[in-house]
Write a protein that holds these residues in place. Sequence first.
Motif, mmCIF file in Angstrom:
data_model
loop_
_atom_site.group_PDB
_atom_site.id
_atom_site.type_symbol
_atom_site.label_atom_id
_atom_site.label_comp_id
_atom_site.label_asym_id
_atom_site.label_seq_id
_atom_site.Cartn_x
_atom_site.Cartn_y
_atom_site.Cartn_z
ATOM 1 N N UNK A 75 -3.254 8.591 -7.736
ATOM 2 C CA UNK A 75 -3.753 7.776 -6.631
ATOM 3 C C UNK A 75 -2.602 6.896 -6.175
ATOM 4 N N UNK A 76 -2.365 6.897 -4.868
ATOM 5 C CA UNK A 76 -1.284 6.092 -4.309
ATOM 6 C C UNK A 76 -1.880 4.923 -3.535
ATOM 7 N N UNK A 77 -1.900 3.774 -4.182
ATOM 8 C CA UNK A 77 -2.477 2.567 -3.597
ATOM 9 C C UNK A 77 -3.835 2.272 -4.198
ATOM 10 N N UNK A 78 -4.041 1.028 -4.600
ATOM 11 C CA UNK A 78 -5.270 0.641 -5.271
ATOM 12 C C UNK A 78 -6.437 0.318 -4.362
ATOM 13 N N UNK A 79 -6.344 0.649 -3.085
ATOM 14 C CA UNK A 79 -7.432 0.338 -2.157
ATOM 15 C C UNK A 79 -8.745 0.995 -2.567
ATOM 16 N N UNK A 80 -8.667 2.120 -3.252
ATOM 17 C CA UNK A 80 -9.884 2.837 -3.647
ATOM 18 C C UNK A 80 -10.424 2.377 -4.999
ATOM 19 N N UNK A 81 -9.761 1.416 -5.611
ATOM 20 C CA UNK A 81 -10.209 0.900 -6.903
ATOM 21 C C UNK A 81 -10.859 -0.463 -6.678
ATOM 22 N N UNK A 82 -12.172 -0.499 -6.825
ATOM 23 C CA UNK A 82 -12.913 -1.737 -6.622
ATOM 24 C C UNK A 82 -13.408 -2.339 -7.930
ATOM 25 N N UNK A 83 -13.419 -1.539 -9.002
ATOM 26 C CA UNK A 83 -13.925 -2.019 -10.281
ATOM 27 C C UNK A 83 -13.350 -1.172 -11.417
ATOM 28 N N UNK A 104 1.160 -1.988 1.319
ATOM 29 C CA UNK A 104 0.264 -3.078 1.683
ATOM 30 C C UNK A 104 -0.339 -3.733 0.448
ATOM 31 N N UNK A 105 -0.754 -4.970 0.620
ATOM 32 C CA UNK A 105 -1.404 -5.707 -0.449
ATOM 33 C C UNK A 105 -2.868 -5.279 -0.541
ATOM 34 N N UNK A 106 -3.359 -5.171 -1.754
ATOM 35 C CA UNK A 106 -4.770 -4.885 -1.973
ATOM 36 C C UNK A 106 -5.293 -5.842 -3.044
ATOM 37 N N UNK A 107 -6.497 -5.637 -3.537
ATOM 38 C CA UNK A 107 -7.081 -6.576 -4.491
ATOM 39 C C UNK A 107 -6.390 -6.544 -5.856
ATOM 40 N N UNK A 108 -5.522 -5.558 -6.092
ATOM 41 C CA UNK A 108 -4.853 -5.424 -7.384
ATOM 42 C C UNK A 108 -3.446 -6.006 -7.379
ATOM 43 N N UNK A 109 -2.691 -5.742 -6.333
ATOM 44 C CA UNK A 109 -1.272 -6.098 -6.348
ATOM 45 C C UNK A 109 -0.736 -6.325 -4.938
ATOM 46 N N UNK A 110 0.404 -6.989 -4.876
ATOM 47 C CA UNK A 110 1.099 -7.219 -3.611
ATOM 48 C C UNK A 110 2.028 -6.050 -3.326
ATOM 49 N N UNK A 111 1.964 -5.551 -2.102
ATOM 50 C CA UNK A 111 2.813 -4.439 -1.712
ATOM 51 C C UNK A 111 4.160 -4.908 -1.196
ATOM 52 N N UNK A 112 5.027 -3.957 -0.930
ATOM 53 C CA UNK A 112 6.388 -4.253 -0.478
ATOM 54 C C UNK A 112 6.395 -4.999 0.854
ATOM 55 N N UNK A 113 5.374 -4.784 1.679
ATOM 56 C CA UNK A 113 5.322 -5.451 2.980
ATOM 57 C C UNK A 113 4.707 -6.848 2.930
ATOM 58 N N UNK A 114 4.273 -7.283 1.758
ATOM 59 C CA UNK A 114 3.653 -8.605 1.620
ATOM 60 C C UNK A 114 4.724 -9.680 1.549
ATOM 61 N N UNK A 115 4.632 -10.678 2.430
ATOM 62 C CA UNK A 115 5.605 -11.768 2.407
ATOM 63 C C UNK A 115 5.298 -12.791 1.325
ATOM 64 N N UNK A 116 4.017 -12.953 0.977
ATOM 65 C CA UNK A 116 3.618 -13.901 -0.071
ATOM 66 C C UNK A 116 3.566 -13.164 -1.404
ATOM 67 N N UNK A 117 4.637 -13.217 -2.166
ATOM 68 C CA UNK A 117 4.750 -12.465 -3.421
ATOM 69 C C UNK A 117 3.915 -13.061 -4.547
ATOM 70 N N UNK A 118 3.194 -14.147 -4.292
ATOM 71 C CA UNK A 118 2.346 -14.723 -5.330
ATOM 72 C C UNK A 118 0.991 -14.051 -5.402
ATOM 73 N N UNK A 119 0.698 -13.126 -4.496
ATOM 74 C CA UNK A 119 -0.574 -12.440 -4.474
ATOM 75 C C UNK A 119 -0.574 -11.248 -5.436
ATOM 76 N N UNK A 120 -1.580 -11.157 -6.272
ATOM 77 C CA UNK A 120 -1.748 -10.009 -7.167
ATOM 78 C C UNK A 120 -0.591 -9.827 -8.114
ATOM 79 N N UNK A 121 -0.507 -8.656 -8.706
ATOM 80 C CA UNK A 121 0.617 -8.304 -9.562
ATOM 81 C C UNK A 121 1.830 -8.058 -8.678
ATOM 82 N N UNK A 122 3.007 -8.368 -9.181
ATOM 83 C CA UNK A 122 4.222 -8.108 -8.412
ATOM 84 C C UNK A 122 5.243 -7.380 -9.248
#
Length: 122
Positions: A75-83, A104-122
């Motif tokens: 799976x490429x990207x955690x968008x499909x993981x909700x639980x 992109x950023x999702x509920x699990x981690x911050x993606x490369x395009x996220x400017x706020x690196x404090x979101x999710x796992x990095x």
Amino acid sequence: MKYSVFDAHCDTLCIMEEQKNGKSHVTAEGMSGYEKYTQVYACFIAPKYYSCAKERAIRLIDTYYQNNLNGILSIEGGECIESAEDIEQYYSRGVRIAALTWNNTNRIAAGADESDKSKGLT
């Protein structure tokens, strides 16, 4: 001399699911030219599918099995993981690799395009 290949990513499932028999650079004929060939098939959840990410992932997994492909599902990207239950469901369907983000950023981690690196796992 034949070489062995381990290809850690291809978008073949997306091509097959969207184009219904679309042509891909990964083919049975191409793989047969190597001594050993292992392919990781990515279930890529493009941004246009974020609103139905789980359903998209299931369709791509179904495409893998309907076409009798042989390799490793990812799976490429955690968008499909909700639980945590989703992780168990994907595992039971054969997924063995998960990249937490694409760009992109999702509920699990911050993606490369996220400017706020404090979101999710990095």
